[in-house]
Design an enzyme around this catalytic site. Structure first.
Site, PDB file in Angstrom:
ATOM      1  N   HIS A   7     -26.434 -20.958  18.223  1.00 22.82           N
ATOM      2  CA  HIS A   7     -26.661 -22.392  18.434  1.00 22.82           C
ATOM      3  C   HIS A   7     -26.813 -23.136  17.105  1.00 22.82           C
ATOM      4  O   HIS A   7     -27.744 -22.850  16.345  1.00 22.82           O
ATOM      5  CB  HIS A   7     -27.943 -22.545  19.263  1.00 22.82           C
ATOM      6  CG  HIS A   7     -28.270 -23.945  19.650  1.00 22.82           C
ATOM      7  ND1 HIS A   7     -29.438 -24.560  19.279  1.00 22.82           N
ATOM      8  CD2 HIS A   7     -27.578 -24.850  20.386  1.00 22.82           C
ATOM      9  CE1 HIS A   7     -29.459 -25.783  19.787  1.00 22.82           C
ATOM     10  NE2 HIS A   7     -28.345 -25.987  20.454  1.00 22.82           N
ATOM     11  N   ARG A   8     -25.899 -24.038  16.823  1.00 23.05           N
ATOM     12  CA  ARG A   8     -25.846 -24.754  15.529  1.00 23.05           C
ATOM     13  C   ARG A   8     -25.747 -23.733  14.381  1.00 23.05           C
ATOM     14  O   ARG A   8     -26.249 -23.967  13.279  1.00 23.05           O
ATOM     15  CB  ARG A   8     -27.063 -25.662  15.335  1.00 23.05           C
ATOM     16  CG  ARG A   8     -27.375 -26.559  16.538  1.00 23.05           C
ATOM     17  CD  ARG A   8     -28.584 -27.450  16.319  1.00 23.05           C
ATOM     18  NE  ARG A   8     -29.037 -28.047  17.585  1.00 23.05           N
ATOM     19  CZ  ARG A   8     -30.112 -28.781  17.746  1.00 23.05           C
ATOM     20  NH1 ARG A   8     -30.875 -29.061  16.705  1.00 23.05           N
ATOM     21  NH2 ARG A   8     -30.458 -29.279  18.917  1.00 23.05           N
ATOM     22  N   GLU A  34     -21.958 -22.289  18.436  1.00 27.14           N
ATOM     23  CA  GLU A  34     -22.020 -23.585  19.095  1.00 27.14           C
ATOM     24  C   GLU A  34     -22.261 -24.576  17.981  1.00 27.14           C
ATOM     25  O   GLU A  34     -23.055 -24.297  17.063  1.00 27.14           O
ATOM     26  CB  GLU A  34     -23.178 -23.620  20.100  1.00 27.14           C
ATOM     27  CG  GLU A  34     -23.264 -24.880  20.954  1.00 27.14           C
ATOM     28  CD  GLU A  34     -24.094 -26.020  20.372  1.00 27.14           C
ATOM     29  OE1 GLU A  34     -24.133 -27.091  20.974  1.00 27.14           O
ATOM     30  OE2 GLU A  34     -24.719 -25.848  19.282  1.00 27.14           O
ATOM     31  N   ASP A  36     -22.129 -29.134  16.863  1.00 34.73           N
ATOM     32  CA  ASP A  36     -22.130 -30.513  17.360  1.00 34.73           C
ATOM     33  C   ASP A  36     -21.250 -31.392  16.470  1.00 34.73           C
ATOM     34  O   ASP A  36     -21.313 -31.288  15.247  1.00 34.73           O
ATOM     35  CB  ASP A  36     -23.560 -31.073  17.312  1.00 34.73           C
ATOM     36  CG  ASP A  36     -24.528 -30.173  18.044  1.00 34.73           C
ATOM     37  OD1 ASP A  36     -24.485 -30.145  19.279  1.00 34.73           O
ATOM     38  OD2 ASP A  36     -25.330 -29.480  17.372  1.00 34.73           O
ATOM     39  N   HIS A  49     -25.896 -32.672  14.379  1.00 31.60           N
ATOM     40  CA  HIS A  49     -26.404 -32.841  15.749  1.00 31.60           C
ATOM     41  C   HIS A  49     -26.761 -34.280  16.109  1.00 31.60           C
ATOM     42  O   HIS A  49     -26.381 -34.783  17.163  1.00 31.60           O
ATOM     43  CB  HIS A  49     -27.640 -31.950  15.951  1.00 31.60           C
ATOM     44  CG  HIS A  49     -28.229 -32.058  17.318  1.00 31.60           C
ATOM     45  ND1 HIS A  49     -29.168 -33.010  17.652  1.00 31.60           N
ATOM     46  CD2 HIS A  49     -27.977 -31.367  18.453  1.00 31.60           C
ATOM     47  CE1 HIS A  49     -29.477 -32.881  18.936  1.00 31.60           C
ATOM     48  NE2 HIS A  49     -28.783 -31.891  19.441  1.00 31.60           N
ATOM     49  N   GLU A 109     -19.379 -29.015  20.763  1.00 28.88           N
ATOM     50  CA  GLU A 109     -20.019 -30.023  21.624  1.00 28.88           C
ATOM     51  C   GLU A 109     -19.714 -31.419  21.091  1.00 28.88           C
ATOM     52  O   GLU A 109     -20.071 -31.756  19.953  1.00 28.88           O
ATOM     53  CB  GLU A 109     -21.546 -29.817  21.693  1.00 28.88           C
ATOM     54  CG  GLU A 109     -22.145 -30.854  22.627  1.00 28.88           C
ATOM     55  CD  GLU A 109     -23.661 -30.887  22.700  1.00 28.88           C
ATOM     56  OE1 GLU A 109     -24.337 -29.941  22.240  1.00 28.88           O
ATOM     57  OE2 GLU A 109     -24.173 -31.898  23.214  1.00 28.88           O
ATOM     58  N   LYS A 111     -20.562 -34.972  20.655  1.00 24.22           N
ATOM     59  CA  LYS A 111     -21.807 -35.757  20.733  1.00 24.22           C
ATOM     60  C   LYS A 111     -21.442 -37.229  20.954  1.00 24.22           C
ATOM     61  O   LYS A 111     -21.627 -38.065  20.064  1.00 24.22           O
ATOM     62  CB  LYS A 111     -22.612 -35.577  19.445  1.00 24.22           C
ATOM     63  CG  LYS A 111     -23.384 -34.262  19.412  1.00 24.22           C
ATOM     64  CD  LYS A 111     -24.557 -34.298  20.369  1.00 24.22           C
ATOM     65  CE  LYS A 111     -25.397 -33.024  20.334  1.00 24.22           C
ATOM     66  NZ  LYS A 111     -26.169 -32.819  21.556  1.00 24.22           N
ATOM     67  N   ASP A 229     -30.652 -19.747  19.115  1.00 24.54           N
ATOM     68  CA  ASP A 229     -30.875 -20.038  17.692  1.00 24.54           C
ATOM     69  C   ASP A 229     -30.931 -18.756  16.859  1.00 24.54           C
ATOM     70  O   ASP A 229     -30.811 -18.811  15.636  1.00 24.54           O
ATOM     71  CB  ASP A 229     -32.223 -20.756  17.505  1.00 24.54           C
ATOM     72  CG  ASP A 229     -32.202 -22.184  18.031  1.00 24.54           C
ATOM     73  OD1 ASP A 229     -31.143 -22.832  17.949  1.00 24.54           O
ATOM     74  OD2 ASP A 229     -33.253 -22.641  18.518  1.00 24.54           O
TER      75      ASP A 229
END
Ligand code: G3P
Ligand code: CA
Length: 244
Positions: A7-8, A34, A36, A49, A109, A111, A229
């Site tokens: 995640h990120r 993943e 953003d 993000h 993703e 945003k 994470d």
């Protein structure tokens, strides 16, 4: 096998959404990332993000008010100040270029729920196609109109709606918008929802799964993937369950 998506990037230990965090996620054994995407004033897709740069950089203001050149001057190390080198906000292009030399999958993703960046879907799709990554990318968003638009523009690229709350029969919803999977908050992914979705051929990739008990549960129920994470911790737990 349940895939581990960082995640990120490896956000538990490195500055989120930076090339460093993505490279470290790969080293830690993540199966994918993943990240953003927001857009600058001059139309560059950038990996960050928040709509504002304030939380994760030493700058202030909206991403959409910066030109890319000025955005690159910011330091994105934020809470990891002890790191020796400045980290820049990456462009999506440089991340995809690096990704193409790996075997990882990547969940992009969009945003665009708060700021409806015009043309974002088309720009992302053109870039994914240019790097020949269509079969390794999943486009997700809380803006479901945007992922449906993405599917219309590029039916070869997988889409997945983000669901922050529980939905009645989410696998039916996913099928209705031509998504092969959905990304629920982990609280909206109890075992019976995961099982029913998988039985209907719909993939489930919950976010953001960091608690050991939840990681264990989702590995045991054979979830398609999970977004965490801490890919190293997730990998340890996945190994432990496999050996049990
Ligand atoms: O893609 C899953 C998750 O990242 C969605 O929430 O706020 O962390 O982008 P957020
Ligand atoms: Ca995200």
């Amino acid at each position: 096998m349940t895939l581990i998506l960082a995640h990120r990037g490896y956000a538990a230990e490195f500055p989120e959404n930076t090339l460093l965090a993505f490279k470290e996620a790969e080293k830690a054994g993540a199966n994918g990332l993943e990240l953003d995407v927001q857009m600058t004033r001059d139309g560059e897709l950038v990996v960050i993000h928040d709509e504002k740069v304030d939380r994760t950089t030493d700058g202030t203001g909206l991403v959409m008010e910066y030109n890319f050149e000025d955005l690159r001057k910011l330091d994105a190390r934020f809470k990891f100040k002890e790191l020796p080198r400045k980290e820049q906000i990456p462009s999506l292009s440089e991340v995809l270029e690096w990704l193409s030399g790996t075997s990882m999958v990547c969940n992009i993703e969009l945003k665009n729920s708060i700021i409806p960046y015009e043309g974002m879907e088309e720009k992302v799709i053109n870039m994914v196609r240019a790097y020949d990554l269509s079969d390794r990318i999943i486009i997700s968003s809380f803006n479901h109109y945007s992922i449906v638009q993405s599917h219309i523009l590029a039916p070869e690229i997988e889409i997945a709606p983000l669901l922050s709350e529980g939905l009645y029969m989410p696998w039916i919803y996913a099928q209705s918008i031509k998504a092969k999977g959905f990304h629920p908050h982990w609280r909206a992914a109890p075992d019976q929802i995961v099982k029913a979705s998988l039985e209907s051929g719909i993939e489930v990739r919950p976010y953001t799964v960091n608690k050991e008990t939840e990681l264990e549960r989702l590995f045991k129920v054979n979830c398609s993937a999970l977004i965490t994470d801490d890919p190293a911790k997730a990998k340890r737990i996945r190994e432990k369950i496999k050996q049990a």
